[in-house]
Design an enzyme around this catalytic site. Structure first.
Site, PDB file in Angstrom:
ATOM      1  N   TYR A   1       0.879  -1.465   0.195  1.00  0.00           N
ATOM      2  CA  TYR A   1       0.100  -0.009  -0.052  1.00  0.00           C
ATOM      3  C   TYR A   1       0.753   1.511  -0.062  1.00  0.00           C
ATOM      4  O   TYR A   1       0.850   2.084  -0.913  1.00  0.00           O
ATOM      5  CB  TYR A   1      -1.133   0.046   1.146  1.00  0.00           C
ATOM      6  CG  TYR A   1      -1.940   1.149   1.188  1.00  0.00           C
ATOM      7  CD1 TYR A   1      -3.030   1.116   0.347  1.00  0.00           C
ATOM      8  CD2 TYR A   1      -1.881   2.239   2.170  1.00  0.00           C
ATOM      9  CE1 TYR A   1      -3.954   2.172   0.318  1.00  0.00           C
ATOM     10  CE2 TYR A   1      -2.697   3.311   1.866  1.00  0.00           C
ATOM     11  CZ  TYR A   1      -3.813   3.222   1.345  1.00  0.00           C
ATOM     12  OH  TYR A   1      -4.687   4.191   1.349  1.00  0.00           O
TER      13      TYR A   1
ATOM     14  N   ASP B   1     -17.930   4.109  -7.364  1.00  0.00           N
ATOM     15  CA  ASP B   1     -16.586   4.557  -6.637  1.00  0.00           C
ATOM     16  C   ASP B   1     -16.657   6.224  -6.541  1.00  0.00           C
ATOM     17  O   ASP B   1     -16.387   6.619  -7.391  1.00  0.00           O
ATOM     18  CB  ASP B   1     -15.472   4.061  -6.955  1.00  0.00           C
ATOM     19  CG  ASP B   1     -14.271   4.186  -5.981  1.00  0.00           C
ATOM     20  OD1 ASP B   1     -14.475   5.043  -4.907  1.00  0.00           O
ATOM     21  OD2 ASP B   1     -13.126   3.394  -6.012  1.00  0.00           O
TER      22      ASP B   1
ATOM     23  N   HIS C   1     -15.951   1.636  -3.527  1.00  0.00           N
ATOM     24  CA  HIS C   1     -14.701   1.745  -3.204  1.00  0.00           C
ATOM     25  C   HIS C   1     -13.859   0.327  -2.832  1.00  0.00           C
ATOM     26  O   HIS C   1     -12.929   0.018  -2.756  1.00  0.00           O
ATOM     27  CB  HIS C   1     -13.825   2.869  -2.572  1.00  0.00           C
ATOM     28  CG  HIS C   1     -12.685   3.125  -2.588  1.00  0.00           C
ATOM     29  ND1 HIS C   1     -11.885   3.502  -3.579  1.00  0.00           N
ATOM     30  CD2 HIS C   1     -11.673   3.139  -1.395  1.00  0.00           C
ATOM     31  CE1 HIS C   1     -10.657   3.708  -3.322  1.00  0.00           C
ATOM     32  NE2 HIS C   1     -10.283   3.437  -2.116  1.00  0.00           N
TER      33      HIS C   1
ATOM     34  N   SER D   1      -6.627   1.458  -4.290  1.00  0.00           N
ATOM     35  CA  SER D   1      -6.435   2.625  -3.873  1.00  0.00           C
ATOM     36  C   SER D   1      -5.279   3.541  -4.172  1.00  0.00           C
ATOM     37  O   SER D   1      -4.516   3.483  -5.117  1.00  0.00           O
ATOM     38  CB  SER D   1      -7.136   2.832  -2.534  1.00  0.00           C
ATOM     39  OG  SER D   1      -7.638   4.176  -2.275  1.00  0.00           O
TER      40      SER D   1
END
Length: 684
Positions: free
Chosen positions: A457, A620, A655, A537
């Site tokens: 991430y 989203d 999302h 993301s």
């Protein structure tokens, strides 16, 4: 060769401080136009046409479904004289909220979100139970949107009351001590046509009294002079103070205000009025606040502030900064329960109210622990623990004796004992040591031929820790290696680690990820022909940046709901809030950095890119799908070679939060089917 749908190009050029930047797919930013809808349908036809030809895909889906079908329990918590917990029987699209008086009672369904829609696309987005255990306030989200509607249910009668709260976003709810109403934050009513992409400014904090219309709600706090400020309102356990945490963007730094609820005429007091650090009120006693903060302590500490003498010279340090990263503190049994991260794995320590270390909670192994909630007087609490190979087990913990006992242990048709997890520390490009977890079948041959999925991430102070996933378990069963890298930009080592991967330091994050891939190849876990990367993301940005910087290094890429256009991210919904993490495209120096790694803008025509399946969803409103739409169109135009570059666009989803189980399983089957095909995995 796949025939991709035509993506028309328009004459759109923007001037950024003298730099001309073309944006030929600007038209895809309108999700509701007939052209965009036709493009989405055509892309999905190509993608699902490709996936339908993968023979292993159906057996993978069947295995996923079988593994997923086990009872999953949430961590119990108590309000008033009742216990509450979530449970999913196995394949339910949404988990169900139960209540019971004692732990031996037959649980009663309090709220079943599966009854709120036929297809499971209405999800619980938050709950707040009054202190007397009489009322449940609950928020729902439709089709994965961040917009929430809140309602109230009488717990004893199961009756849904007339209260209805709308236009809530990025907010929970918190009841007052008398259980007469609750505090929440909302935005003004948006334009119905643009509510999924329009920017969100001017959040306001309100109080809703039970049984009244939303139009009568009391405006508690607003700042018309600060459009970017957001407010989180919470009431202290003794009911005396309303704590107002003021946030701006996604940075951990916040302001801390309070209001004395015992005085109807009390003004809001600004206790912390500079965005210089994070401040989180743990509890209060009289005029004293216990506050967790990373002020002058990048890995966080616990301090005590007396409101009658709030000057910094009078602050008391209770738990000083440690080698480990403090991620949260609860007050139970008049003791402090501190949740630490030690090299990205959980460590729980219990202190006296004066900061004396009493004991460490013995956890079952290397993994993640959460929970330990409750009120100050309670001697009983619950926590959960999971690892890469063992599912979430719930423990009851006695705060007096320090004894843990299993409360709920799931039965999964997966033999975790056949696998092992190791943690290594590899050097990044600048020599920084980065931790990485590697999980695989015992006895793995290090011959460079193992299909490997590298996940990370790297941003927003988010810490990635070991946890169980049915989807990952299926990958492991197929002989896959699963790797989780704890890149800079995360919170694993506190605020310094976060800042080392944000704004102008963002390239460090990509270097860390590339370094992880190179280490795995160097140590014969895998090879470039067998290595896939995944992230969602901000992690989708990570994958997009790394596949454009090093297309030769990876065989496959799975960027999910990624931030791909680093020059226009701030123009949609809450995207402006990410400027505290990424910088502003409007600032010349920030622009240079953003433009240099923006995945959309760094695609080079005639380049052979890895096999790619971009994933996004039509609802989203966090990272609007235009990011993925434009990136996929540009990737298909630039790509040279036989590798498929596809986009999978989910409908009636957002999302990721609240996505129904059926959609989660279908997407996982498609991902693994895609990797089986592209990495040459033999599914036995």
């Amino acid at each position: 060769m796949l025939q991709y749908p035509e993506s028309k190009q328009v004459e759109q050029v923007d001037d950024y401080n003298g730099v001309k930047v073309a944006d030929p797919y600007r038209w895809l930013e309108d999700p509701d136009s007939a052209e965009t809808k036709a493009w989405v349908e055509a892309q999905n036809q190509v993608t699902f046409g490709y996936l339908d030809q993968i023979p292993e895909r159906e057996s993978i889906k069947q295995r996923l479904t079988k593994l997923w079908n086990y009872e999953k329990y949430g961590t119990p918590f108590k309000r008033g004289d009742r216990y509450f917990y979530y449970k999913n029987d196995g394949l339910q699209n949404q988990s169900v909220l139960y209540t019971l008086k004692t732990l031996n009672d037959q649980p009663v369904v309090l709220l079943d979100p599966n009854t709120l829609s036929d297809d499971g696309t209405v999800a619980l987005s938050g709950i707040a139970i009054s202190d007397n255990g009489k009322y449940l306030a609950y928020g729902i989200s439709k089709s994965g949107s961040d917009w929430q509607e809140w309602y109230v249910r009488d717990i004893a009668t199961q009756e849904t009351l007339t209260d209805e709260i709308k236009w809530v976003k990025f907010s929970g709810a918190d009841w007052d001590a008398a259980s007469e109403g609750f505090y929440y934050s909302r935005y003004d009513e948006p334009d119905e046509k643009t509510k999924l992409e329009a920017v969100n400014y001017y959040q306001k904090l309100y109080y809703h009294r039970l049984g009244t219309a939303q139009s009568e709600d009391v405006l508690v706090y607003e700042r018309p002079d600060e459009k970017e400020w957001g407010f989180s309102g919470g009431v202290t356990e003794d009911g005396r103070y309303l704590i107002i945490s003021v946030w701006k963007g996604t940075d951990r730094k916040n302001l801390l205000f309070y209001k004395d609820l015992s005085d109807p005429n009390a003004e809001v007091v600004e206790l912390i009025n500079e965005f210089e650090a994070g401040f989180d009120v743990v509890d209060s006693e009289g005029s004293t606040f216990w506050i967790e903060t990373d002020l002058d302590a990048p890995r966080s500490r616990l301090i005590k502030i007396d409101l009658t003498k709030p000057e910094r010279s009078n602050w008391q340090e209770i738990i000083p900064e440690a080698e480990e990263t403090l991620r949260g503190v609860n007050l139970l049994n008049h003791q402090l329960v501190a949740n630490y991260l030690k090299d990205a794995r959980s460590q729980i320590k219990i202190f006296s109210l004066t900061g004396e270390l009493l004991r460490e909670v013995e956890l079952p192994g290397i993994g993640s622990a959460g929970g330990f909630g409750g009120k100050r007087e309670e001697t009983e609490t619950f926590y959960n623990f999971s690892s890469f190979t063992s599912p979430n087990t719930i423990y009851r913990y006695d705060m007096v004796t320090g004894e843990s006992t299993v409360f709920r242990q799931p039965q999964v048709a997966f033999d975790g004992s056949a696998y092992e997890t190791t943690q290594v520390f590899y050097p990044s490009k600048d020599g920084t040591k980065v931790p990485m977890f590697i999980t695989h079948k015992k006895g793995l041959k290090l011959d460079g031929n193992n299909p490997t999925l590298l996940y990370a991430y790297g941003g927003f102070n988010v810490s990635l820790t070991p946890s169980f996933s049915v989807s990952r378990a299926t990958w492991l069963e197929m002989g896959g290696v699963y790797v989780l890298a704890n890149l800079r930009g995360g919170g694993e080592y506190g605020e310094a680690w976060h800042q080392a991967g944000m704004k102008h330091n963002k390239q460090n994050v990509f270097d860390d990820f590339i370094g992880a891939a190179e280490w795995l190849i160097q140590h014969k876990y895998t090879s470039s022909e067998k290595l896939a990367i995944e992230g969602g993301s901000n992690g989708g940005l990570l994958v997009g940046a790394c596949m454009t910087q090093r297309p030769d290094l990876f065989a496959a890429a799975l960027p999910a709901v990624g931030v791909m256009d680093m020059l226009r991210f701030h123009k949609f919904t809450i995207g402006w809030a990410w400027m505290s993490e990424y910088g502003s495209p409007e600032e010349p120096e920030d622009f240079k950095v953003l433009y240099a790694y923006s995945p959309l803008h760094q695609l080079k025509a005639g380049t052979r890119y890895p096999s790619t399946m971009v994933t996004t969803a039509d609802h989203d409103d966090r990272v609007v799908p235009a990011h993925s739409f434009k990136f996929a169109a540009a990737l298909q135009a630039a790509h040279k070679g036989d590798n498929p570059v596809l986009i999978r666009i989910e409908t009636k989803a957002g999302h990721g939060a609240g996505k129904p189980t059926a959609k989660v399983i279908a997407e996982a089957a498609d991902k693994w089917g895609f990797l089986v095909r592209e990495l040459g995995v033999e599914v036995k």
